[in-house]
Design a protein around this motif. Structure first.
Motif, PDB file in Angstrom:
ATOM      1  N   PRO A  87       0.838  -1.209   0.000  1.00 46.14           N
ATOM      2  CA  PRO A  87       0.000   0.000   0.000  1.00 46.14           C
ATOM      3  C   PRO A  87       0.871   1.257   0.000  1.00 46.14           C
ATOM      4  N   VAL A  88       0.806   2.031  -1.085  1.00 43.24           N
ATOM      5  CA  VAL A  88       1.639   3.227  -1.218  1.00 43.24           C
ATOM      6  C   VAL A  88       0.923   4.251  -2.096  1.00 43.24           C
ATOM      7  N   ASP A  89       1.392   5.474  -1.994  1.00 44.28           N
ATOM      8  CA  ASP A  89       1.040   6.525  -2.944  1.00 44.28           C
ATOM      9  C   ASP A  89       2.225   6.657  -3.896  1.00 44.28           C
ATOM     10  N   LEU A  90       2.032   6.362  -5.162  1.00 43.88           N
ATOM     11  CA  LEU A  90       3.132   6.359  -6.121  1.00 43.88           C
ATOM     12  C   LEU A  90       3.692   7.749  -6.393  1.00 43.88           C
ATOM     13  N   ARG A  91       3.045   8.766  -5.863  1.00 42.05           N
ATOM     14  CA  ARG A  91       3.593  10.119  -5.981  1.00 42.05           C
ATOM     15  C   ARG A  91       4.531  10.435  -4.812  1.00 42.05           C
ATOM     16  N   ALA A  92       4.641   9.507  -3.870  1.00 40.14           N
ATOM     17  CA  ALA A  92       5.497   9.703  -2.689  1.00 40.14           C
ATOM     18  C   ALA A  92       6.636   8.679  -2.722  1.00 40.14           C
ATOM     19  N   ASP A  93       7.187   8.358  -1.545  1.00 40.09           N
ATOM     20  CA  ASP A  93       8.340   7.456  -1.466  1.00 40.09           C
ATOM     21  C   ASP A  93       7.855   6.009  -1.436  1.00 40.09           C
ATOM     22  N   TRP A  94       7.594   5.461  -2.602  1.00 41.79           N
ATOM     23  CA  TRP A  94       7.122   4.090  -2.704  1.00 41.79           C
ATOM     24  C   TRP A  94       8.278   3.090  -2.826  1.00 41.79           C
ATOM     25  N   ALA A  95       9.429   3.542  -3.312  1.00 40.95           N
ATOM     26  CA  ALA A  95      10.538   2.625  -3.583  1.00 40.95           C
ATOM     27  C   ALA A  95      11.015   1.922  -2.307  1.00 40.95           C
ATOM     28  N   ASN A  96      11.166   2.659  -1.221  1.00 39.90           N
ATOM     29  CA  ASN A  96      11.613   2.046   0.027  1.00 39.90           C
ATOM     30  C   ASN A  96      10.596   1.043   0.549  1.00 39.90           C
ATOM     31  N   ALA A  97       9.306   1.354   0.370  1.00 41.24           N
ATOM     32  CA  ALA A  97       8.271   0.413   0.798  1.00 41.24           C
ATOM     33  C   ALA A  97       8.360  -0.886   0.005  1.00 41.24           C
ATOM     34  N   LEU A  98       8.656  -0.776  -1.272  1.00 41.39           N
ATOM     35  CA  LEU A  98       8.805  -1.974  -2.100  1.00 41.39           C
ATOM     36  C   LEU A  98      10.007  -2.802  -1.653  1.00 41.39           C
ATOM     37  N   LEU A  99      11.115  -2.133  -1.386  1.00 40.70           N
ATOM     38  CA  LEU A  99      12.309  -2.850  -0.919  1.00 40.70           C
ATOM     39  C   LEU A  99      12.052  -3.533   0.419  1.00 40.70           C
ATOM     40  N   GLU A 100      11.371  -2.853   1.314  1.00 42.69           N
ATOM     41  CA  GLU A 100      11.067  -3.431   2.624  1.00 42.69           C
ATOM     42  C   GLU A 100      10.130  -4.628   2.514  1.00 42.69           C
ATOM     43  N   ALA A 101       9.353  -4.678   1.413  1.00 43.51           N
ATOM     44  CA  ALA A 101       8.430  -5.798   1.207  1.00 43.51           C
ATOM     45  C   ALA A 101       9.122  -7.026   0.633  1.00 43.51           C
ATOM     46  N   GLY A 102      10.430  -6.914   0.341  1.00 44.02           N
ATOM     47  CA  GLY A 102      11.176  -8.066  -0.124  1.00 44.02           C
ATOM     48  C   GLY A 102      11.629  -8.015  -1.561  1.00 44.02           C
ATOM     49  N   PHE A 103      11.383  -6.906  -2.245  1.00 47.58           N
ATOM     50  CA  PHE A 103      11.786  -6.774  -3.637  1.00 47.58           C
ATOM     51  C   PHE A 103      13.302  -6.927  -3.781  1.00 47.58           C
ATOM     52  N   ASP A 104      13.720  -7.697  -4.792  1.00 51.46           N
ATOM     53  CA  ASP A 104      15.141  -7.961  -5.042  1.00 51.46           C
ATOM     54  C   ASP A 104      15.606  -7.106  -6.223  1.00 51.46           C
ATOM     55  N   ARG A 105      16.338  -6.029  -5.936  1.00 55.33           N
ATOM     56  CA  ARG A 105      16.760  -5.108  -6.986  1.00 55.33           C
ATOM     57  C   ARG A 105      17.883  -5.685  -7.849  1.00 55.33           C
ATOM     58  N   THR A 106      18.471  -6.806  -7.463  1.00 59.62           N
ATOM     59  CA  THR A 106      19.520  -7.431  -8.283  1.00 59.62           C
ATOM     60  C   THR A 106      18.929  -8.374  -9.327  1.00 59.62           C
ATOM     61  N   ARG A 107      17.654  -8.600  -9.267  1.00 60.70           N
ATOM     62  CA  ARG A 107      16.986  -9.558 -10.148  1.00 60.70           C
ATOM     63  C   ARG A 107      16.261  -8.806 -11.273  1.00 60.70           C
ATOM     64  N   PRO A 108      16.408  -9.211 -12.527  1.00 54.09           N
ATOM     65  CA  PRO A 108      15.658  -8.545 -13.602  1.00 54.09           C
ATOM     66  C   PRO A 108      14.163  -8.560 -13.311  1.00 54.09           C
ATOM     67  N   THR A 109      13.529  -7.428 -13.549  1.00 55.05           N
ATOM     68  CA  THR A 109      12.137  -7.230 -13.161  1.00 55.05           C
ATOM     69  C   THR A 109      11.304  -6.797 -14.357  1.00 55.05           C
ATOM     70  N   VAL A 110      10.065  -7.249 -14.399  1.00 52.95           N
ATOM     71  CA  VAL A 110       9.095  -6.738 -15.361  1.00 52.95           C
ATOM     72  C   VAL A 110       8.216  -5.734 -14.627  1.00 52.95           C
ATOM     73  N   TRP A 111       8.220  -4.492 -15.113  1.00 59.40           N
ATOM     74  CA  TRP A 111       7.441  -3.402 -14.532  1.00 59.40           C
ATOM     75  C   TRP A 111       6.246  -3.109 -15.441  1.00 59.40           C
TER      76      TRP A 111
END
Length: 268
Positions: free
Chosen positions: A135-159
């Protein structure tokens, strides 16, 4: 829970669900979304007194939504890590066959995700991949929330930013995509709508002629320069027109403009 607490942008997802339900009922359907009707039924009170205006808008966008949904179903196929930005009432986690170990993150406003999970729970839906809601507002700081949820930034991602950028200003769209770029390992992919004719695009003009609370929310996003912006920020973009996809999927094109989608791959 009837969707009355949904914010204005979130309410547009109910209308899109109605169009997905309509397409799912066709004998020549481009996809099957067994939850779309339940989403619309739960949120239909939002449309009371506005059936004629929003119904006309639905007629304008019906084929666009059908083709967009099918195209993005194909876009995420076989992906290992997927982030759906402004996930709305997207049910891909529950209706698509995912690869073993696939992980999907759904980002949207808290009220939208709460409404969505309420309806899915009522339907007894079970995700077919590892699904995490953020749960985030994409106009705010959503990136840290995604990382805290377990997102792996070293892995290729489909956005996937389906139906999102038009509701953002250019500055907001740029900030969002700058964060996407920072989180994307080489080989990651991103996609969203692209209209090279900008506000002159035929579909947008038809929609504005109908007039609705939806079109009043549009701010334009990156506009026609999206491929150039992506290229300048480390991505290799490609574009495809809705008319070409309609022909591929066996549908008669309704919109003769060049509007469609841009898909880009993160360079190493």
């Amino acid at each position: 829970m009837d969707g009355a607490r949904l914010p204005p942008v979130g309410r547009t997802a109910v209308g899109v669900a109605a169009l997905r339900a309509l397409e799912s009922g066709r004998p020549d359907r481009l996809f099957d979304d067994p939850y779309a009707g339940a989403f619309f039924h739960a949120g239909r009170a939002l449309f009371e007194g506005r059936q004629r205006r929003d119904g006309s808008l639905g007629a304008v966008f019906a084929q666009q939504v059908a083709i967009r949904t099918r195209y993005y179903d194909e876009f995420v196929a076989d992906a290992g890590q997927v982030v759906i930005l402004a996930a709305g009432l997207d049910a891909r986690a529950f209706r698509l066959p995912w690869a073993d170990g696939a992980r999907l993150y759904e980002l949207d406003l808290p009220e939208v995700l709460e409404f969505k999970d309420f309806v899915l729970n009522e339907q007894g839906a079970r995700a077919r991949c590892a699904r995490t809601v953020v749960p985030v507002d994409l106009r705010a700081d959503w990136a840290n929330a995604l990382l805290e949820a377990g997102f792996d930034r070293t892995r290729p991602t489909v956005w996937l930013a389906e139906g999102l950028l038009v509701y953002l200003s250019r500055d907001e769209a740029e900030r969002l995509l700058i964060d996407v770029t920072a989180l994307s390992a080489p080989g990651s992919r991103v996609s969203f709508e692209h209209r090279p004719e900008g506000a002159a695009d035929g579909l947008l003009r038809r929609a504005r002629a109908v007039g609705s609370e939806v079109t009043d929310l549009w701010q334009g996003g990156l506009g026609p320069q999206a491929p150039e912006w992506l290229n300048d920020h480390g991505w290799t973009p490609e574009t495809v027109a809705v008319a070409d996809l309609a022909a591929r999927y066996g549908r008669e094109p309704e919109d003769r403009t060049r509007g469609g989608f841009v898909t880009a791959t993160r360079r190493g």
